[in-house]
Each structure stands twice: as structure tokens, then as C-alpha cells.
Design a protein around this motif. Structure first.
Motif, PDB file in Angstrom:
ATOM      1  N   SER A  32      23.864  37.651  49.523  1.00 24.10           N
ATOM      2  CA  SER A  32      24.590  37.380  50.754  1.00 24.10           C
ATOM      3  C   SER A  32      26.089  37.399  50.482  1.00 24.10           C
ATOM      4  CB  SER A  32      24.188  36.018  51.320  1.00 24.10           C
ATOM      5  OG  SER A  32      24.817  35.774  52.558  1.00 24.10           O
ATOM      6  N   ILE A  33      26.840  37.848  51.462  1.00 25.26           N
ATOM      7  CA  ILE A  33      28.301  37.894  51.349  1.00 25.26           C
ATOM      8  C   ILE A  33      28.882  36.637  52.007  1.00 25.26           C
ATOM      9  CG2 ILE A  33      30.384  39.157  51.987  1.00 25.26           C
ATOM     10  CD1 ILE A  33      28.661  41.710  52.027  1.00 25.26           C
ATOM     11  N   ASP A  34      29.620  35.860  51.223  1.00 28.49           N
ATOM     12  CA  ASP A  34      30.307  34.660  51.735  1.00 28.49           C
ATOM     13  C   ASP A  34      29.352  33.629  52.318  1.00 28.49           C
ATOM     14  OD1 ASP A  34      32.804  35.682  51.016  1.00 28.49           O
ATOM     15  OD2 ASP A  34      33.105  36.643  52.964  1.00 28.49           O
ATOM     16  N   LEU A  35      28.146  33.526  51.780  1.00 28.71           N
ATOM     17  CA  LEU A  35      27.181  32.562  52.315  1.00 28.71           C
ATOM     18  C   LEU A  35      27.699  31.121  52.252  1.00 28.71           C
ATOM     19  CD1 LEU A  35      23.383  32.464  52.064  1.00 28.71           C
ATOM     20  CD2 LEU A  35      24.638  30.490  51.189  1.00 28.71           C
ATOM     21  N   PRO A  36      28.275  30.660  51.128  1.00 29.70           N
ATOM     22  CA  PRO A  36      28.790  29.281  51.098  1.00 29.70           C
ATOM     23  C   PRO A  36      29.807  29.002  52.202  1.00 29.70           C
ATOM     24  CG  PRO A  36      28.666  30.157  48.877  1.00 29.70           C
ATOM     25  CD  PRO A  36      28.420  31.311  49.807  1.00 29.70           C
ATOM     26  N   LYS A  37      30.660  29.980  52.485  1.00 29.63           N
ATOM     27  CA  LYS A  37      31.659  29.805  53.535  1.00 29.63           C
ATOM     28  C   LYS A  37      30.991  29.783  54.903  1.00 29.63           C
ATOM     29  CE  LYS A  37      35.957  31.830  55.323  1.00 29.63           C
ATOM     30  NZ  LYS A  37      36.947  32.941  55.154  1.00 29.63           N
ATOM     31  N   LYS A  38      30.063  30.703  55.134  1.00 30.18           N
ATOM     32  CA  LYS A  38      29.404  30.797  56.437  1.00 30.18           C
ATOM     33  C   LYS A  38      28.579  29.549  56.746  1.00 30.18           C
ATOM     34  CE  LYS A  38      29.205  35.854  56.366  1.00 30.18           C
ATOM     35  NZ  LYS A  38      28.344  37.046  56.130  1.00 30.18           N
ATOM     36  N   LEU A  39      28.031  28.916  55.711  1.00 29.48           N
ATOM     37  CA  LEU A  39      27.214  27.723  55.908  1.00 29.48           C
ATOM     38  C   LEU A  39      28.006  26.428  55.688  1.00 29.48           C
ATOM     39  CD1 LEU A  39      23.823  28.762  54.241  1.00 29.48           C
ATOM     40  CD2 LEU A  39      24.469  28.830  56.658  1.00 29.48           C
ATOM     41  N   HIS A  40      29.314  26.559  55.466  1.00 28.24           N
ATOM     42  CA  HIS A  40      30.198  25.397  55.292  1.00 28.24           C
ATOM     43  C   HIS A  40      29.676  24.464  54.195  1.00 28.24           C
ATOM     44  CE1 HIS A  40      31.958  26.788  59.055  1.00 28.24           C
ATOM     45  NE2 HIS A  40      30.774  26.713  59.624  1.00 28.24           N
ATOM     46  N   LEU A  41      29.289  25.055  53.079  1.00 28.65           N
ATOM     47  CA  LEU A  41      28.649  24.269  52.024  1.00 28.65           C
ATOM     48  C   LEU A  41      29.590  23.270  51.369  1.00 28.65           C
ATOM     49  CD1 LEU A  41      26.247  26.786  50.256  1.00 28.65           C
ATOM     50  CD2 LEU A  41      25.837  25.274  52.205  1.00 28.65           C
ATOM     51  N   ASP A  42      30.867  23.592  51.282  1.00 31.45           N
ATOM     52  CA  ASP A  42      31.791  22.640  50.674  1.00 31.45           C
ATOM     53  C   ASP A  42      31.869  21.346  51.485  1.00 31.45           C
ATOM     54  OD1 ASP A  42      32.272  24.326  48.577  1.00 31.45           O
ATOM     55  OD2 ASP A  42      34.122  25.165  49.407  1.00 31.45           O
ATOM     56  N   LYS A  43      31.765  21.453  52.810  1.00 24.15           N
ATOM     57  CA  LYS A  43      31.723  20.253  53.647  1.00 24.15           C
ATOM     58  C   LYS A  43      30.402  19.504  53.451  1.00 24.15           C
ATOM     59  CE  LYS A  43      34.838  21.783  57.354  1.00 24.15           C
ATOM     60  NZ  LYS A  43      34.975  22.057  58.808  1.00 24.15           N
ATOM     61  N   LYS A  44      29.321  20.254  53.280  1.00 24.42           N
ATOM     62  CA  LYS A  44      28.012  19.622  53.114  1.00 24.42           C
ATOM     63  C   LYS A  44      27.914  18.882  51.780  1.00 24.42           C
ATOM     64  CE  LYS A  44      25.695  22.749  56.307  1.00 24.42           C
ATOM     65  NZ  LYS A  44      24.765  23.872  56.530  1.00 24.42           N
ATOM     66  N   LEU A  45      28.752  19.261  50.823  1.00 29.47           N
ATOM     67  CA  LEU A  45      28.760  18.552  49.542  1.00 29.47           C
ATOM     68  C   LEU A  45      29.157  17.088  49.702  1.00 29.47           C
ATOM     69  CD1 LEU A  45      30.404  21.136  47.084  1.00 29.47           C
ATOM     70  CD2 LEU A  45      28.045  20.303  47.047  1.00 29.47           C
ATOM     71  N   SER A  46      29.954  16.809  50.706  1.00 26.54           N
ATOM     72  CA  SER A  46      30.457  15.447  50.882  1.00 26.54           C
ATOM     73  C   SER A  46      29.669  14.640  51.902  1.00 26.54           C
ATOM     74  CB  SER A  46      31.936  15.490  51.303  1.00 26.54           C
ATOM     75  OG  SER A  46      32.085  16.174  52.543  1.00 26.54           O
ATOM     76  N   GLN A  47      28.617  15.239  52.458  1.00 27.19           N
ATOM     77  CA  GLN A  47      27.841  14.516  53.457  1.00 27.19           C
ATOM     78  C   GLN A  47      27.033  13.382  52.819  1.00 27.19           C
ATOM     79  OE1 GLN A  47      25.466  17.168  55.837  1.00 27.19           O
ATOM     80  NE2 GLN A  47      27.227  18.108  56.825  1.00 27.19           N
ATOM     81  N   THR A  48      26.975  12.252  53.508  1.00 23.73           N
ATOM     82  CA  THR A  48      26.217  11.102  53.030  1.00 23.73           C
ATOM     83  C   THR A  48      24.767  11.196  53.500  1.00 23.73           C
ATOM     84  OG1 THR A  48      28.192   9.715  53.126  1.00 23.73           O
ATOM     85  CG2 THR A  48      26.063   8.593  53.039  1.00 23.73           C
ATOM     86  N   ILE A  49      23.857  10.999  52.574  1.00 20.94           N
ATOM     87  CA  ILE A  49      22.432  11.064  52.889  1.00 20.94           C
ATOM     88  C   ILE A  49      21.920   9.653  53.179  1.00 20.94           C
ATOM     89  CG2 ILE A  49      20.155  11.765  52.046  1.00 20.94           C
ATOM     90  CD1 ILE A  49      22.280  14.006  52.542  1.00 20.94           C
ATOM     91  N   GLN A  50      21.176   9.498  54.252  1.00 21.39           N
ATOM     92  CA  GLN A  50      20.648   8.198  54.633  1.00 21.39           C
ATOM     93  C   GLN A  50      19.123   8.259  54.740  1.00 21.39           C
ATOM     94  OE1 GLN A  50      23.020   7.631  58.250  1.00 21.39           O
ATOM     95  NE2 GLN A  50      24.276   6.127  57.146  1.00 21.39           N
ATOM     96  N   PRO A  51      18.434   8.214  53.604  1.00 20.36           N
ATOM     97  CA  PRO A  51      16.967   8.245  53.636  1.00 20.36           C
ATOM     98  C   PRO A  51      16.405   6.937  54.167  1.00 20.36           C
ATOM     99  CG  PRO A  51      17.731   7.821  51.409  1.00 20.36           C
ATOM    100  CD  PRO A  51      18.959   8.100  52.235  1.00 20.36           C
TER     101      PRO A  51
END
Length: 331
Positions: A32-51
């Protein structure tokens, strides 16, 4: 003569190995071309998980429509999708933080979730664990997790693969993805058999999934004034799971696309494409049909089957319900 036979065997092995090496698998070789950018993965790295320790969802449908899910249900569904995106990002880019974050999410639920207490929560496990399992499959070589594998074994009791409905189709995907995550070859073989069985039982000779086409948008699942309003949507929903399962089986030694079941699937593919292209031909056509264009899975089926109607839809590009990010796959 013996040397000649050995020479022919050597040539055959070389050809087979070369053919395997040249095979471009959709998921294993995902590009895939630019998949991390298209899926905003850098922002998802900082998301808090609440199981949550407990999943206790109320029924998805009410007498008047769809119920707003509770916080734990939302968190579980979001975690499944985000872990999949991050793991796919790792597969494509080999950027370790993406893989580590995916494993963090998976392990958080593996360590926290203790009980699944309602039928709707069991449904949610059946529908969303495939995303989690595929996420783990993408990263497990670099980031193995015994605790997540134990979690899969605990959750597999909620697989609905025995049903001949959309729930069964997703249960088969749950089983296939579990088999890959656990390296369970017996489960994978059983899933290949069940994949074929489901198709023959759920899809008729005309390519119609009878249990799907009558679906309404209320708890009167197959009746009421909106009977059939979600008929194409549920056809797409079932075929999405069967398509992803078929591709995963194909990539792991079970090429069923040309089997009798595969041919029945191709009829369903063309039938769905015909309805989407010309909704008025759908038996329960009505204004405001829901989920008509939830057919991103056509991207995979087009690699194996021919359908002029589907080709036209693919060219138009109006493809939705793409949780597996099929549209981001480069040719």
C-alpha cells in the motif's frame, strides 16, 4: 533412467517453488502507498485503550431501529478495528511502534475481559474477534503473545460458525483467523470444509442468501413495514466474511475458489452485483434501501471470478464497508 526421473522431479520441485514465490497473496503480501498516513496511524499510537472486565451489551435492534451501544461495547469494537489498522500498518511498513501498539491493545483485552454475559455480546465477539485475530496474525512473528493466544482459546466458545446465516459466515472467519493465529492446522482444515458446507446451505442455486434478503432494520428481523430494507446490506455482510475467509484459506493451502462451493459463491457475487447496479431488480426493492454499496469485498472476488456488473461497480469505485482496508491494497 533413474537419473532422468530424479532430474524431472528436481525440475518439478523448482517450478513449484518458483510459482509459490511469484504468487502475490492479497494479505500476506499486502502492499500500500502511504497506508500509515491514510489511516492516521501516528494518532492511533497515542490512543488510550479502555478494556472492560465484562461485556454486557443489550440487543442491537429495537422495535424502532438500532440501539446506541454501551461504552464497553464501543470500546471493544473500536479496539478491534484500531488493532487491525496498526497491525496492517506494521505489516506494510515494518514500523515497530505500530506492531507494539497493536499487541498492547490485544493484550489489554486478553488480560482484562473476564465474562461475556449476553447474547448480543457473544455476537460482538463473533463479529469483531476476526479483526483482532488477523491483527495478531500480521504481527505475531515479531511480537508473539501467549496471553492473547490464550484469550483466543477462551473466546472461541462464542464462534457461531455452525449457523447457516450471516452469523455463521462471520463465525467461519472467526475460526479461520483463530487457526492462523494459533497455528492450528486441524481447525484450519475443518474451517475449509465448513466454508464449503456453509455456501451450499446458505446460498441457493441462483446465488441468493434467503436468510439475508428479508432483513428489516428493526427487531422484527424478517418482517414489518421495512422487511427487506437491509436485504442487500446483509447479503453483503455475509459475503464479506465468506470472501475474507476464502482468501485466507487460499493463502494458507486451501484453494477453494474453483471448487463447487467456489462456483456457487461466484453466482452469489454476480447476483449481488446485479442488485447493487440495478436495485429495482432486488425482490424487496423499496425507497431508501440501506447498505447497498457495502461491497468493498468485490476487490478480492474480482481476482477470482468474472462479473461484468461487478466490474462496472469496481470501476465506479463507490465501495463501502471496508474495515479490512481492501481499497488501500496496491495492485
Amino acid at each position: 533412467m533413474k537419473r532422468f526421473v530424479l532430474f524431472l522431479l528436481f525440475i518439478c520441485v523448482c517450478v513449484c517453488v518458483q510459482a509459490y514465490a511469484e504468487q502475490d497473496y492479497f494479505f500476506r503480501d499486502f502492499k500500500s502507498i502511504d497506508l500509515p498516513k491514510k489511516l492516521h496511524l501516528d494518532k492511533k499510537l497515542s490512543q488510550t485503550i479502555q478494556p472492560c472486565a465484562q461485556l454486557n451489551a443489550s440487543k442491537h435492534y429495537t422495535a424502532t431501529g438500532v440501539r446506541e451501544p454501551d461504552a464497553c461495547t464501543k470500546s471493544f469494537k473500536k479496539s478491534a478495528m484500531v488493532s487491525y489498522d496498526l497491525a496492517l500498518g506494521y505489516l506494510v511498513s515494518q514500523n515497530k511502534p505500530y506492531g507494539l501498539k497493536a499487541i498492547e491493545i490485544l493484550n489489554a483485552w486478553a488480560n482484562e475481559l473476564q465474562s461475556v454475559d449476553t447474547y448480543q455480546s457473544e455476537d460482538n465477539i463473533n463479529f469483531y474477534m476476526p479483526y483482532m485475530n488477523m491483527a495478531y496474525w500480521f504481527v505475531k512473528k515479531e511480537f508473539p503473545s501467549p496471553e492473547y493466544e490464550d484469550f483466543i482459546r477462551r473466546m472461541r466458545q462464542y464462534s457461531q460458525s455452525a449457523l447457516n446465516t450471516n452469523h455463521g459466515a462471520w463465525g467461519i472467519l472467526f475460526d479461520v483467523s483463530s487457526a492462523l493465529a494459533l497455528d492450528d492446522h486441524v481447525l484450519l482444515q475443518n474451517s475449509a470444509n465448513r466454508w464449503q458446507d456453509w455456501i451450499f446451505k446458505a446460498i441457493d442455486e441462483n446465488g441468493v442468501i434467503a436468510s439475508a434478503i428479508t432483513r428489516s432494520d428493526t427487531s422484527d428481523y424478517h418482517g414489518g413495514p421495512t422487511k427487506g430494507i437491509k436485504g442487500i446490506a446483509y447479503t453483503n455482510f455475509a459475503l464479506l466474511a465468506i470472501t475474507i475467509s476464502g482468501e485466507l484459506l487460499f493463502e494458507n493451502g486451501y484453494d477453494l475458489w474453483g471448487s463447487g462451493a467456489g462456483q456457487r459463491l461466484s453466482v452469489a457475487y454476480n447476483k449481488a452485483a446485479t442488485w447493487i447496479l440495478n436495485p429495482e431488480t432486488f425482490p424487496y426493492f423499496q425507497p431508501n434501501l440501506i447498505g447497498v454499496h457495502n461491497n468493498a469485498y468485490f476487490i478480492i472476488l474480482a481476482k477470482h471470478y468474472s462479473s461484468p456488473s461487478a466490474d462496472e461497480l469496481l470501476e465506479q469505485g463507490d465501495l463501502h464497508e471496508d474495515g479490512f482496508r481492501l481499497k488501500l491494497r496496491s495492485p
